[in-house]
Each structure stands twice: as C-alpha cells, then as structure tokens.
Write a protein that holds these residues in place. Structure first.
Motif, PDB file in Angstrom:
ATOM      1  N   LEU A  19       0.936  -1.248   0.840  1.00 17.79           N
ATOM      2  CA  LEU A  19      -0.065  -0.005  -0.306  1.00 17.79           C
ATOM      3  C   LEU A  19       0.514   1.400   0.056  1.00 17.79           C
ATOM      4  O   LEU A  19       0.514   2.428  -0.974  1.00 17.79           O
ATOM      5  N   VAL A  20       2.045   1.474   0.532  1.00 18.06           N
ATOM      6  CA  VAL A  20       3.291   2.070   0.657  1.00 18.06           C
ATOM      7  C   VAL A  20       3.763   2.393  -0.455  1.00 18.06           C
ATOM      8  O   VAL A  20       3.668   3.663  -1.095  1.00 18.06           O
ATOM      9  N   LEU A  21       3.399   1.808  -1.489  1.00 19.01           N
ATOM     10  CA  LEU A  21       4.763   1.632  -2.723  1.00 19.01           C
ATOM     11  C   LEU A  21       3.440   1.985  -3.600  1.00 19.01           C
ATOM     12  O   LEU A  21       3.757   2.897  -4.724  1.00 19.01           O
ATOM     13  N   THR A  22       1.783   2.361  -3.219  1.00 14.65           N
ATOM     14  CA  THR A  22       0.462   2.604  -4.388  1.00 14.65           C
ATOM     15  C   THR A  22       0.756   4.234  -4.163  1.00 14.65           C
ATOM     16  O   THR A  22       0.208   4.474  -4.909  1.00 14.65           O
ATOM     17  N   ALA A  23       0.498   4.307  -2.634  1.00 17.21           N
ATOM     18  CA  ALA A  23       0.270   5.373  -2.524  1.00 17.21           C
ATOM     19  C   ALA A  23       1.627   6.575  -3.293  1.00 17.21           C
ATOM     20  O   ALA A  23       1.329   7.508  -3.200  1.00 17.21           O
ATOM     21  N   CYS A  24       3.317   6.089  -3.123  1.00 19.77           N
ATOM     22  CA  CYS A  24       3.574   7.029  -3.826  1.00 19.77           C
ATOM     23  C   CYS A  24       3.791   7.335  -4.958  1.00 19.77           C
ATOM     24  O   CYS A  24       4.292   8.872  -5.606  1.00 19.77           O
ATOM     25  N   SER A  25       2.785   6.280  -5.808  1.00 16.48           N
ATOM     26  CA  SER A  25       2.837   6.462  -7.454  1.00 16.48           C
ATOM     27  C   SER A  25       2.015   7.508  -7.439  1.00 16.48           C
ATOM     28  O   SER A  25       0.960   7.968  -8.738  1.00 16.48           O
ATOM     29  N   THR A  26       1.270   8.697  -6.636  1.00 20.71           N
ATOM     30  CA  THR A  26       0.621   9.776  -6.902  1.00 20.71           C
ATOM     31  C   THR A  26       0.981  11.228  -7.205  1.00 20.71           C
ATOM     32  O   THR A  26       2.221  10.482  -7.295  1.00 20.71           O
ATOM     33  N   VAL A  27       0.179  11.751  -8.564  1.00 24.16           N
ATOM     34  CA  VAL A  27       0.540  12.605  -9.102  1.00 24.16           C
ATOM     35  C   VAL A  27       0.721  14.178  -8.004  1.00 24.16           C
ATOM     36  O   VAL A  27      -0.032  13.843  -6.321  1.00 24.16           O
ATOM     37  N   LYS A  28       2.288  14.573  -7.852  1.00 23.73           N
ATOM     38  CA  LYS A  28       2.912  15.129  -6.838  1.00 23.73           C
ATOM     39  C   LYS A  28       2.959  16.674  -7.077  1.00 23.73           C
ATOM     40  O   LYS A  28       3.526  17.212  -8.985  1.00 23.73           O
ATOM     41  N   VAL A  29       1.829  17.804  -7.357  1.00 25.10           N
ATOM     42  CA  VAL A  29       1.618  18.931  -8.451  1.00 25.10           C
ATOM     43  C   VAL A  29       1.715  20.107  -7.538  1.00 25.10           C
ATOM     44  O   VAL A  29       1.962  20.292  -5.958  1.00 25.10           O
ATOM     45  N   SER A  30       3.060  20.496  -8.223  1.00 27.45           N
ATOM     46  CA  SER A  30       3.551  22.098  -7.622  1.00 27.45           C
ATOM     47  C   SER A  30       3.286  23.857  -9.295  1.00 27.45           C
ATOM     48  O   SER A  30       3.042  22.807  -9.780  1.00 27.45           O
ATOM     49  N   THR A  31       2.996  24.088  -7.943  1.00 29.94           N
ATOM     50  CA  THR A  31       2.198  25.826  -9.174  1.00 29.94           C
ATOM     51  C   THR A  31       3.166  26.861  -8.772  1.00 29.94           C
ATOM     52  O   THR A  31       3.364  27.487  -7.543  1.00 29.94           O
ATOM     53  N   ASP A  32       3.263  28.207  -9.493  1.00 31.90           N
ATOM     54  CA  ASP A  32       3.948  29.202  -9.904  1.00 31.90           C
ATOM     55  C   ASP A  32       3.135  30.000 -10.292  1.00 31.90           C
ATOM     56  O   ASP A  32       2.382  29.688 -11.464  1.00 31.90           O
ATOM     57  N   TYR A  33       2.991  31.487  -9.889  1.00 27.83           N
ATOM     58  CA  TYR A  33       2.031  32.254 -10.130  1.00 27.83           C
ATOM     59  C   TYR A  33       2.267  33.442 -10.887  1.00 27.83           C
ATOM     60  O   TYR A  33       2.848  34.064  -9.152  1.00 27.83           O
ATOM     61  N   ASP A  34       2.045  34.393 -11.309  1.00 28.82           N
ATOM     62  CA  ASP A  34       2.488  36.245 -11.656  1.00 28.82           C
ATOM     63  C   ASP A  34       1.369  35.981 -10.676  1.00 28.82           C
ATOM     64  O   ASP A  34       0.252  36.433 -10.977  1.00 28.82           O
ATOM     65  N   GLN A  35       1.315  37.628  -9.695  1.00 30.04           N
ATOM     66  CA  GLN A  35       0.177  37.483  -8.582  1.00 30.04           C
ATOM     67  C   GLN A  35      -0.369  38.491  -8.971  1.00 30.04           C
ATOM     68  O   GLN A  35      -1.279  39.341  -8.598  1.00 30.04           O
ATOM     69  N   SER A  36       0.711  39.161  -9.944  1.00 27.03           N
ATOM     70  CA  SER A  36      -1.200  40.648 -10.706  1.00 27.03           C
ATOM     71  C   SER A  36      -1.434  40.424 -12.267  1.00 27.03           C
ATOM     72  O   SER A  36      -2.111  41.221 -12.841  1.00 27.03           O
ATOM     73  N   ALA A  37      -1.235  39.168 -12.812  1.00 30.11           N
ATOM     74  CA  ALA A  37      -1.780  38.899 -13.796  1.00 30.11           C
ATOM     75  C   ALA A  37      -3.263  38.400 -13.724  1.00 30.11           C
ATOM     76  O   ALA A  37      -3.630  38.162 -12.138  1.00 30.11           O
ATOM     77  N   ASP A  38      -3.981  38.821 -13.914  1.00 29.37           N
ATOM     78  CA  ASP A  38      -5.738  39.294 -14.139  1.00 29.37           C
ATOM     79  C   ASP A  38      -6.224  38.239 -14.333  1.00 29.37           C
ATOM     80  O   ASP A  38      -6.248  37.364 -15.764  1.00 29.37           O
ATOM     81  N   PHE A  39      -6.404  36.569 -13.775  1.00 33.40           N
ATOM     82  CA  PHE A  39      -6.406  35.287 -14.183  1.00 33.40           C
ATOM     83  C   PHE A  39      -8.292  35.196 -15.014  1.00 33.40           C
ATOM     84  O   PHE A  39      -8.682  34.033 -15.563  1.00 33.40           O
TER      85      PHE A  39
END
Length: 199
Positions: A19-39
């Motif tokens: 189960l530990v090995l399976t859990a390690c296979s999940t997608v790890k996501v990180s993000t960054d963005y321009d805080q002055s942009a109007d999304f």
C-alpha cells in the motif's frame, strides 16, 4: 495459535508495504504564478507559436505519439474547465517533460520464524518460544517523470502560470494505460489553474 498470529502479522506487513508503494505513485503537483496577472480575463487559449515541440531528451516519453497524446489531453482538459480554443487567444499554453532516475531505499523487519529458546531468569532456568527477526533493506530504482505546463501572456510572451506534476513512471505500459497516465497527470496539474484568488 501464536504461530498463526505471526503468519497473519507477516502478511499484514506485506500488504502494508504494498500500500505504501501504491501511495507513492500518486501525482505530486506544484504551481507558481504571477500574482499581478488577471486570470479572470482568460477565456480563449492556443498553443505557443512554433514552441509546442517536445525537446528530445528522453526516448521513454519524447516522441510524436506522446506529443499528440499530451497535446490533445491538455486541450480536452482546458475545454472541460470552461476555456475555448481560439485563434485570438487570451493565453498561450506550452508543455515540456523530463525524466529523472530515482532510488528508493526502504528497511523493514522480516519475521523468519517462531521457535524454541532456552534462557536463565532470576535463579531459574526456563524454556520458551521466541520470534527471530532481522531487518532487510530493499533498494528500488525507478524513473520519476515530470510534466510542466506553462501559461503564457500572448502579448508580452511572459510566463504567468506554471504547473508541474511528477509521478513515478511504470516500467512498461500499453497505449490505453499511457492514455490514463497522461490524463491523470494533466488533470491533476490543471485542476490548480487558474489559481484561486488569495483572500
């Protein structure tokens, strides 16, 4: 009864390790963005002109079939999130992929059996049963793949948002499994786009 309990305990540890090995296979996501942009103004998208080609760094992922798969999956996911493909785009999208060799080292107790023992207590000799155990080390080498999705301002061509999804790559897959893998990674990354406004 005790021997059965030990067998059950060992089986439990094997299941837990899996189960530990399976859990390690999940997608790890990180993000960054321009805080002055109007999304909030972003409605239509297109691919970054002459820059949507994959760099030929890793033959495992980088090929025409994979390029088409990733491009179509990103298009589909953005449309599902309410954006429209447009020749007059509010933002460009581009992607890149990398792969890195990783080593996973795990140590765990291996219970090898239950047998008789002889020892001395305070003034008495005694016989009993003891559990023999030793620690085993498992070294697992694998490839960690990362998909980078960039959102770019069409006027300035400046990066305004980046999402990175990393996942352990399977040693082998068929086309259907690869479709599912790419869809899982793309959805995990783009679920963070656009960024939520800070309170």
């Amino acid at each position: 009864m005790k021997a059965r309990q030990l067998v059950n305990k060992k089986a439990y540890l094997v299941v837990l390790f899996s189960l530990v090995l399976t859990a390690c296979s999940t997608v790890k996501v990180s993000t960054d963005y321009d805080q002055s942009a109007d999304f909030t103004a972003l409605k239509g998208f297109n691919w970054l002109p002459e820059s949507a080609q994959v760099e030929k760094e890793n033959s495992y992922l980088n090929n025409r079939i994979m390029d088409v798969r990733i491009t179509k999956t990103i298009d589909k996911q953005l449309v599902a999130q309410g954006f429209k493909f447009s020749t007059a785009a509010d933002f460009y999208v581009n992607y890149s992929i990398t792969s890195e060799k990783k080593t996973d080292i795990r140590r765990y107790d291996n219970y090898s059996g239950y047998g008789p023992s002889w020892g001395w207590g305070v003034g008495y000799g005694h016989r009993g049963m003891s559990l023999s155990a030793h620690t085993e080390t498992r070294i697992d080498e694998y490839q960690q793949g990362s998909l980078v999705i960039d959102v770019i301002d069409p006027t300035s061509l400046e990066l305004i948002w980046r999402g990175i999804g990393s996942k352990r790559l399977p040693e082998s897959t068929d086309a259907a499994e690869m479709d599912k893998l790419v869809a899982d990674v793309v959805k995990s990354i783009l679920s963070k786009f656009p960024p939520k406004a800070s309170k």
